[in-house]
Design an enzyme around this catalytic site. Structure first.
Site, mmCIF file in Angstrom:
data_model
loop_
_atom_site.group_PDB
_atom_site.id
_atom_site.type_symbol
_atom_site.label_atom_id
_atom_site.label_comp_id
_atom_site.label_asym_id
_atom_site.label_seq_id
_atom_site.Cartn_x
_atom_site.Cartn_y
_atom_site.Cartn_z
ATOM 1 N N CYS A 73 -25.436 -4.765 -60.368
ATOM 2 C CA CYS A 73 -26.306 -3.593 -60.509
ATOM 3 C C CYS A 73 -26.073 -2.638 -59.326
ATOM 4 O O CYS A 73 -25.017 -2.036 -59.235
ATOM 5 C CB CYS A 73 -27.760 -4.008 -60.681
ATOM 6 S SG CYS A 73 -28.815 -2.695 -61.354
ATOM 7 N N HIS A 161 -27.645 -8.136 -64.935
ATOM 8 C CA HIS A 161 -28.071 -9.201 -64.028
ATOM 9 C C HIS A 161 -27.707 -10.565 -64.615
ATOM 10 O O HIS A 161 -28.453 -11.106 -65.418
ATOM 11 C CB HIS A 161 -29.576 -9.099 -63.766
ATOM 12 C CG HIS A 161 -29.929 -7.947 -62.896
ATOM 13 N ND1 HIS A 161 -29.905 -8.028 -61.514
ATOM 14 C CD2 HIS A 161 -30.259 -6.676 -63.197
ATOM 15 C CE1 HIS A 161 -30.231 -6.856 -61.010
ATOM 16 N NE2 HIS A 161 -30.449 -6.013 -62.008
ATOM 17 N N GLU A 163 -27.887 -13.343 -63.241
ATOM 18 C CA GLU A 163 -28.720 -14.390 -62.651
ATOM 19 C C GLU A 163 -30.041 -14.630 -63.379
ATOM 20 O O GLU A 163 -30.752 -15.591 -63.072
ATOM 21 C CB GLU A 163 -29.004 -14.065 -61.171
ATOM 22 C CG GLU A 163 -29.927 -12.887 -60.934
ATOM 23 C CD GLU A 163 -29.271 -11.520 -60.965
ATOM 24 O OE1 GLU A 163 -29.913 -10.560 -60.522
ATOM 25 O OE2 GLU A 163 -28.115 -11.385 -61.436
#
Length: 182
Positions: A73, A161, A163
């Protein structure tokens, strides 16, 4: 053991990036983006997301360390901005579940996700033009540059993202990055 350091750009998911790497058996730690480059000992770096491209500490200097870098990002936007790409306001805005089309199935970071993957991404700001030497490796109907890569310099970025649980194949992105770092 592979050591990948997560650079904290004060994003809300930085701890999840660290945890994803740790859970894969990678030696990892979170460091602040003001850490002097000469104090970093790593086989690779993750530039985390964050709220402000004007608060990136020493991230520009980290791109010169000669180790693979994954920008997530804001981290991807930092890479683009520092290497003369172009970053601007996104038309879509905030967080959303997005289908991303993988454009290069040979790309070491996202190629294995081809032909498409579902991700959780913010598009408040985004890369508009990739820097010289980079290729656009993924796109979506809300963002022209969802991922970019310069495999010759081992610099990679994703707008989304990997994660977070909402990203379907996020762990695979981290596994692929670990393979680059090894």
């Amino acid at each position: 053991m592979t050591r990948i350091v997560v650079v904290d750009n004060h994003g809300q998911f930085t701890h999840l990036e660290h945890r994803a790497l740790r859970d894969m058996g990678v030696e990892t730690e979170i460091i602040d983006n003001t850490t002097p480059p000469e104090d970093i000992d790593a086989d690779g770096l993750v530039l985390s997301g964050g709220p402000d491209i004007d608060d990136i500490g020493n991230c520009a200097d980290y791109l010169e360390l000669g180790v693979p870098v994954l920008g997530i990002c804001l981290g991807m936007q930092i890479i683009a901005d520092e290497l003369d790409g172009r970053v601007g306001e996104g038309e879509y805005g905030g967080y959303a579940d997005v289908t991303v089309e993988i454009l290069d199935d040979e790309d070491p970071l996202v190629g294995s996700l081809a032909p498409e993957t579902r991700v959780w991404a913010s598009h408040a700001d985004e890369v508009k033009d990739v820097p010289d030497g980079f290729t656009r490796t993924a796109t979506s109907d809300v963002c022209g540059v969802e991922a970019m890569a310069d495999a010759d310099r081992d610099l990679y970025g994703v707008q989304w993202h990997p994660e977070v649980a909402h990203t379907e194949e996020g762990e695979e992105v981290f596994e692929n990055f670990r393979a680059v770092c090894e």
